[in-house]
Design a protein around this motif. Structure first.
Motif, PDB file in Angstrom:
ATOM      1  N   PRO A  31      -2.146 -14.863   5.589  1.00  0.00           N
ATOM      2  CA  PRO A  31      -3.355 -15.678   5.496  1.00  0.00           C
ATOM      3  C   PRO A  31      -3.857 -15.844   4.060  1.00  0.00           C
ATOM      4  N   ASP A  32      -3.467 -14.943   3.146  1.00  0.00           N
ATOM      5  CA  ASP A  32      -3.916 -14.993   1.751  1.00  0.00           C
ATOM      6  C   ASP A  32      -2.696 -15.019   0.820  1.00  0.00           C
ATOM      7  N   PRO A  33      -2.246 -16.234   0.418  1.00  0.00           N
ATOM      8  CA  PRO A  33      -1.067 -16.321  -0.452  1.00  0.00           C
ATOM      9  C   PRO A  33      -1.224 -15.560  -1.769  1.00  0.00           C
ATOM     10  N   GLY A  34      -2.434 -15.502  -2.312  1.00  0.00           N
ATOM     11  CA  GLY A  34      -2.667 -14.768  -3.557  1.00  0.00           C
ATOM     12  C   GLY A  34      -2.377 -13.288  -3.412  1.00  0.00           C
ATOM     13  N   ALA A  35      -2.743 -12.726  -2.254  1.00  0.00           N
ATOM     14  CA  ALA A  35      -2.463 -11.308  -2.005  1.00  0.00           C
ATOM     15  C   ALA A  35      -0.966 -11.065  -1.882  1.00  0.00           C
ATOM     16  N   VAL A  36      -0.255 -12.019  -1.275  1.00  0.00           N
ATOM     17  CA  VAL A  36       1.199 -11.900  -1.151  1.00  0.00           C
ATOM     18  C   VAL A  36       1.837 -11.899  -2.535  1.00  0.00           C
ATOM     19  N   VAL A  37       1.405 -12.805  -3.392  1.00  0.00           N
ATOM     20  CA  VAL A  37       1.943 -12.873  -4.750  1.00  0.00           C
ATOM     21  C   VAL A  37       1.659 -11.566  -5.495  1.00  0.00           C
ATOM     22  N   SER A  38       0.456 -11.043  -5.347  1.00  0.00           N
ATOM     23  CA  SER A  38       0.120  -9.762  -6.006  1.00  0.00           C
ATOM     24  C   SER A  38       1.042  -8.642  -5.543  1.00  0.00           C
ATOM     25  N   ARG A  39       1.304  -8.564  -4.240  1.00  0.00           N
ATOM     26  CA  ARG A  39       2.217  -7.537  -3.710  1.00  0.00           C
ATOM     27  C   ARG A  39       3.636  -7.750  -4.230  1.00  0.00           C
TER      28      ARG A  39
END
Length: 164
Positions: A137-145
């Motif tokens: 649901p949060d692409p930014g969080a995926v990129v951070s991971r």
């Protein structure tokens, strides 16, 4: 990643001789690199295409390693995953890059290898945002991971070269 000078890069190699580092060719776009979007600096030597270089920040300053690609380039029989970025969408070739171990172990001929994108595009690959969906649901969080994973796996690989 903090911007580095050519002299600082050459002095940070842990598994290469002075003559090898003196002969290395920096990437063609070295003066225009976007250092803020790099978790490590990786490139293939334009004049010696079987050579690759990887420079990453370390607690005591940058750490650089000299890598060697297989003879004959990538002989693809099946798709393989880069061990650093683990990007499943990239169409880039992945090669088994091999590095001499640091210190006496490397001088004795011991090496370490891993699968890495042929063009070292890992920093770019992990920054591609996935589409929004129920799983992400949060692409930014995926990129951070993905960036955290890339940094950790790259440090582990360099640790293996250092004998840790």
């Amino acid at each position: 990643m903090q911007q580095l000078t050519p002299a600082r890069i050459r002095s940070s190699f842990i598994n290469a001789s002075r003559s090898e580092t003196a002969k290395l060719n920096l990437p063609k776009n070295f003066d225009s690199l976007d250092w803020d979007s790099l978790d490590f600096l990786g490139w293939r030597d334009a004049k010696m295409p079987l050579r690759g270089y990887l420079v990453l920040p370390g607690p005591g300053g940058p750490v650089a390693i000299l890598l060697r690609a297989p003879e004959g380039g990538a002989k693809k029989k099946r798709a393989v995953l880069c061990e650093l970025c683990r990007d499943i969408h990239s169409k880039d070739d992945v090669l088994l890059w091999v590095a001499r171990r640091a210190g006496q172990s490397g001088r004795n001929g011991n090496t370490v290898g891993t699968l890495i994108c042929a063009d070292f595009g890992c920093c770019r690959n992990v920054r591609v945002e996935p589409p929004v969906n129920e799983i992400n649901p949060d692409p930014g969080a995926v990129v951070s991971r993905q960036i955290e994973g890339l940094v950790a796996r790259t440090a582990q690989f360099v640790g293996r070269i250092q004998g840790r």
